[in-house]
Design an enzyme around this catalytic site. Structure first.
Site, PDB file in Angstrom:
ATOM      1  N   ASN A 164       1.026  -1.017  -0.096  1.00 11.44           N
ATOM      2  CA  ASN A 164       0.109   0.014   0.008  1.00 11.44           C
ATOM      3  C   ASN A 164       1.097   1.313   0.083  1.00 11.44           C
ATOM      4  O   ASN A 164       1.605   1.532   0.842  1.00 11.44           O
ATOM      5  CB  ASN A 164      -1.092  -0.209   1.189  1.00 11.44           C
ATOM      6  N   GLY A 217      -4.473   3.323   0.990  1.00  7.17           N
ATOM      7  CA  GLY A 217      -4.567   2.482   2.296  1.00  7.17           C
ATOM      8  C   GLY A 217      -3.546   2.455   3.025  1.00  7.17           C
ATOM      9  O   GLY A 217      -3.612   1.630   3.870  1.00  7.17           O
ATOM     10  N   GLN A 218      -2.349   3.165   2.669  1.00  5.47           N
ATOM     11  CA  GLN A 218      -1.282   3.206   3.722  1.00  5.47           C
ATOM     12  C   GLN A 218      -1.382   3.789   4.742  1.00  5.47           C
ATOM     13  O   GLN A 218      -1.840   5.110   4.843  1.00  5.47           O
ATOM     14  CB  GLN A 218       0.106   3.788   2.927  1.00  5.47           C
ATOM     15  N   SER A 219      -1.113   3.020   6.021  1.00  2.09           N
ATOM     16  CA  SER A 219      -1.387   3.848   7.429  1.00  2.09           C
ATOM     17  C   SER A 219      -0.069   3.793   8.058  1.00  2.09           C
ATOM     18  O   SER A 219       0.106   4.832   9.048  1.00  2.09           O
ATOM     19  CB  SER A 219      -2.526   3.085   8.235  1.00  2.09           C
ATOM     20  N   HIS A 241       6.648  -1.200   3.562  1.00  2.00           N
ATOM     21  CA  HIS A 241       6.336  -2.546   4.131  1.00  2.00           C
ATOM     22  C   HIS A 241       5.598  -3.325   3.097  1.00  2.00           C
ATOM     23  O   HIS A 241       4.618  -2.866   2.337  1.00  2.00           O
ATOM     24  CB  HIS A 241       5.741  -2.538   5.466  1.00  2.00           C
ATOM     25  N   HIS A 249       2.755  -6.502   2.578  1.00  2.00           N
ATOM     26  CA  HIS A 249       2.035  -7.470   2.986  1.00  2.00           C
ATOM     27  C   HIS A 249       2.007  -8.765   2.484  1.00  2.00           C
ATOM     28  O   HIS A 249       1.911  -8.882   1.174  1.00  2.00           O
ATOM     29  CB  HIS A 249       0.575  -6.962   3.028  1.00  2.00           C
TER      30      HIS A 249
HETATM   31  P1  AMP Z   1      -0.646  -0.309   5.820  1.00  2.00           P
HETATM   32  O1  AMP Z   1      -2.236   0.004   6.175  1.00  2.00           O
HETATM   33  O2  AMP Z   1      -0.650  -0.985   4.294  1.00  2.00           O
HETATM   34  O3  AMP Z   1       0.143   0.877   5.947  1.00  2.00           O
HETATM   35  O4  AMP Z   1      -0.259  -1.524   6.931  1.00  2.00           O
HETATM   36  C1  AMP Z   1       0.125  -1.057   8.176  1.00  2.00           C
HETATM   37  C2  AMP Z   1      -0.087  -2.382   8.815  1.00  2.00           C
HETATM   38  O5  AMP Z   1       0.583  -2.403  10.017  1.00  2.00           O
HETATM   39  C3  AMP Z   1      -1.531  -2.796   9.255  1.00  2.00           C
HETATM   40  O6  AMP Z   1      -2.017  -4.080   8.545  1.00  2.00           O
HETATM   41  C4  AMP Z   1      -1.443  -2.847  10.690  1.00  2.00           C
HETATM   42  O7  AMP Z   1      -2.409  -3.811  11.053  1.00  2.00           O
HETATM   43  C5  AMP Z   1      -0.155  -3.362  11.056  1.00  2.00           C
HETATM   44  N1  AMP Z   1       0.570  -2.708  12.297  1.00  2.00           N
HETATM   45  C6  AMP Z   1       0.406  -1.459  12.593  1.00  2.00           C
HETATM   46  N2  AMP Z   1       1.132  -1.468  13.957  1.00  2.00           N
HETATM   47  C7  AMP Z   1       1.742  -2.795  14.190  1.00  2.00           C
HETATM   48  C8  AMP Z   1       2.352  -3.397  15.073  1.00  2.00           C
HETATM   49  N3  AMP Z   1       3.112  -2.566  16.046  1.00  2.00           N
HETATM   50  N4  AMP Z   1       2.892  -4.575  14.672  1.00  2.00           N
HETATM   51  C9  AMP Z   1       2.462  -5.197  13.796  1.00  2.00           C
HETATM   52  N5  AMP Z   1       1.692  -4.766  12.977  1.00  2.00           N
HETATM   53  C10 AMP Z   1       1.057  -3.687  13.109  1.00  2.00           C
END
Ligand code: AMP
Ligand code: ZN
Length: 104
Positions: free
Chosen positions: A82, A88-90, A95, A97
């Site tokens: 993402n 959808g990047q948060s 990273h 998935h």
């Molecule tokens: P995105 O939404 O593509 O940026 O993915 C970020 C991902 O990081 C999401 O699926 C979250 O569930 C995951 N995430 C956030 N904080 C943590 C954490 N401390 N440990 C493991 N996964 C995390």
């Protein structure tokens, strides 16, 4: 800079480590969206895959992605980066998935 994935790389935030090499780590996603949901993260900070222009890091990242996908899924999986808030990047540290319906 307050980056949760940099803190995981540095060991400041605990995680379920799956695998690691010189350039990347793989750990379980905290909120899994599939029976197998693993994140693979380069150790150096970059905001998303477009910003990651270090070839050693890219190579190490993809080596770990291939290893984890081969060993932790049955060989069928989705690979998703993402990139950008609208898409959808948060977490703004590059990273991948790895998502699969079936573990190995
Ligand atoms: P995105 O939404 O593509 O940026 O993915 C970020 C991902 O990081 C999401 O699926 C979250 O569930 C995951 N995430 C956030 N904080 C943590 C954490 N401390 N440990 C493991 N996964 C995390
Ligand atoms: Zn970071």
């Amino acid at each position: 800079m307050d980056c949760i994935f940099c803190k995981i790389v540095d060991g400041e935030v605990p995680t379920e480590l799956i695998a690691e090499n010189e350039h990347a780590i793989a750990f379980l996603d905290l909120y899994p969206q599939a029976p197998v949901h693993i994140l693979v993260v380069p150790k150096i900070h970059s905001e998303n895959i477009l910003q990651l222009d270090n070839s050693s890091s890219l190579n190490g990242l993809f080596e770990l992605i291939r290893k984890v996908a081969a060993t932790k899924t049955d060989g069928q999986f989705k690979l998703q980066f993402n990139s950008g808030k609208r898409e959808g990047q948060s977490v703004f540290h590059t990273h991948a998935h790895i998502l699969s319906e079936q573990s190995n």
